[in-house]
Enzyme design. Structure first.
Site, PDB file in Angstrom:
ATOM      1  N   GLY A  94      87.647  77.353  32.989  1.00 12.56           N
ATOM      2  CA  GLY A  94      88.290  76.090  33.322  1.00 12.56           C
ATOM      3  C   GLY A  94      88.398  75.811  34.809  1.00 12.56           C
ATOM      4  O   GLY A  94      87.636  76.325  35.624  1.00 12.56           O
ATOM      5  N   SER A  95      89.363  75.008  35.162  1.00 14.57           N
ATOM      6  CA  SER A  95      89.489  74.451  36.509  1.00 14.57           C
ATOM      7  C   SER A  95      89.757  75.467  37.602  1.00 14.57           C
ATOM      8  O   SER A  95      89.543  75.174  38.772  1.00 14.57           O
ATOM      9  CB  SER A  95      90.593  73.397  36.525  1.00 14.57           C
ATOM     10  OG  SER A  95      90.199  72.286  35.778  1.00 14.57           O
TER      11      SER A  95
END
Length: 187
Positions: A94-95
């Protein structure tokens, strides 16, 4: 053993990741370079075990260094069955990767291996084109400070329904999408 050496955030991360992953590094070590069991990373394993003991259901980790690839797991991977986490489990990062990519790009700038004023076109020819976007006018600096002007692919309704929401998310949550997919949605 120690390891060795806004809404546009999604596009910035993908473009910066693509730059870091494809334009500046040598080939990755093959997966067959798995480090022997028990070699290094004892502190990482202790931290994983402590996280599980503190209430995290399970942790899967992988590290790649000059000794090869180290993989490990701790805790459970399925709360219903109690099945353990596996060292080869797939997991979404993810981020958080944006922070690491930005750090690497800034280190490379400090080493003189790139300039923050380099264009996307210089490093990734042809990647950013279309709908008024020109990779020759977008710099690494603009990607890092979120001022590139590229459309946020996460704001695209079709993309969001397909990969981020409800049934679409459940169907596609383990898909591996190439960076070009995200960039094409942004341009």
């Amino acid at each position: 053993m120690a390891l060795r050496k806004s809404t546009k955030a999604g596009v910035v991360g993908i473009a910066a990741a693509a730059m870091a992953a494809t334009a500046f590094v040598g080939p990755a070590q093959a997966a067959s370079d798995v480090a022997p069991a028990g070699a290094g990373h004892r502190a990482t394993q202790r931290a994983m075990d402590a996280a599980v003991k503190a209430g995290i259901p399970g942790v899967t980790a992988q590290a790649r260094d000059t000794d090869g690839v180290w993989k490990s797991a701790s805790g459970v991977g399925d709360l219903r069955s109690g099945a353990p986490r596996g060292k080869d489990d797939k997991f979404r990062v993810g981020s958080i990767t944006k922070t690491f990519v930005a750090t690497v790009l800034l280190q490379m700038e400090a080493e003189g291996r790139l300039s923050l004023d380099d264009t996307v076109e210089r490093r990734l020819p042809g990647l950013v084109r279309g709908n008024g976007n020109d990779g020759g006018k977008i710099t690494v600096r603009q990607l890092l400070n979120h001022t590139s002007g590229l459309f946020d692919y996460l704001a695209d309704e079709e993309y969001s329904k397909t990969y981020m929401q409800g049934d679409g998310y459940l169907r596609h949550r383990y898909d591996t999408l190439p960076p070009e997919k995200h960039v094409s949605t942004s341009t």
